[in-house]
Write an enzyme that holds these catalytic residues in place. Sequence first.
Site, PDB file in Angstrom:
ATOM      1  N   HIS A  18      -7.873  45.032  17.584  1.00 21.60           N
ATOM      2  CA  HIS A  18      -8.168  46.471  17.523  1.00 21.60           C
ATOM      3  C   HIS A  18      -9.467  46.839  18.253  1.00 21.60           C
ATOM      4  CE1 HIS A  18      -4.874  47.262  14.832  1.00 21.60           C
ATOM      5  NE2 HIS A  18      -5.349  46.467  13.884  1.00 21.60           N
ATOM      6  N   ASP A  48       1.357  40.670  16.027  1.00 20.11           N
ATOM      7  CA  ASP A  48       0.819  41.205  14.772  1.00 20.11           C
ATOM      8  C   ASP A  48       1.588  42.477  14.396  1.00 20.11           C
ATOM      9  OD1 ASP A  48      -2.048  41.081  13.098  1.00 20.11           O
ATOM     10  OD2 ASP A  48      -1.235  43.113  13.278  1.00 20.11           O
TER      11      ASP A  48
END
Length: 343
Positions: A160, A196
């Site tokens: 992220h 993910d």
Amino acid sequence: MKTVYSPLHAGHAGQMELVTSAIVPGFEKPSRAEFIKARVESEKLGPIIGPVEHDLSAAKRIHRSDYIDFLPTVWPAWKAAGFEGTAMPFTWPTRGLRGDVPPKRVDALLGYYSFDAGATFVEGTWTAIKSSYDVALTAAALVKGGERSAFALCRPPGHHAGAAFMGGYCFINNAAVAAQWFLDHGARRISILDVDYHHGNGTQEIFYDRADVQVLNLHGDPMVEYPFFLGHADERGAGEGEGFNINYPMPFGTNWDAWNASLEDACAKLAAYAPDIVIVSLGVDTFEKDPISQFKLKSPDYPKIGHRIAKLGLPTLFVMEGGYAVEEIGINAVGVLTGFEDR
Ligand code: 6XA
Ligand code: ZN
């Protein structure tokens, strides 16, 4: 397959996390890495080695220099300001505010350098971030040195984190750092396959206008899932990067068959790109019992992921990202790796 691991991750502990309607103990906790390490040992995956320390120049190849310089200053500045508890941001320069003027207060700077409240600091956080970065680069060097694969047991995770922002438990984008490091050491093209559950918005942002890194993301539909503001199917890259960013948003409840159809398509596109190296952003929060996710993969599915990736026949670096069902995180993460090794 060798695993690179550092015990220094454990200093990033006890932090609080803002979720919908509450502040709770962080899901991204030290036991995650310890369960994975224990499974690496019990499955006899291979040797576990410590990281080699690196300076921050490789981080600054993809992150903004001022952002990287900020990270080690957070906790000392937080303490010097007299704040207690977990350091986390509370205000952000969104539309209509100025994002080009960094304020002077550490609590405000946390907002300037983040997109959510999910990357939090305690005393040992910087040391853990740095160790995770060293783990990724050390594992990358094993692959460059000729190993077929390596496992970077990174904690905290990275996907992220963007060029100048943290968020979602991530500070330095370990997979992106490794990709750039491979390119700087002779590789021509890298594919990052992000499995993910959450969209790797940071990785996408970093490489969006580039053709030398193909980014493929399989994840929960951002219309209803974190990180919400990136990860749609129509985000295909820009300029020279057009066509080299590929997103597979999927609905809540996605099971192996549907998820695997996306994986197959991604692997076909990856093979067509013919990278020198594959980097897998390995999150196992696609698991049916994950406490913060909504996909329905089961433990026997994870070796199948590894097996499919192995069929690509390319040198492969696995970089640990998310997964919060701690009892099963080792079984699932190491399941991918043993599946890759076809055993
Ligand atoms: C929102 C959830 C953060 C998810 C982090 C993650 N607080 N990313 O697992 O892959
Ligand atoms: Zn995740």
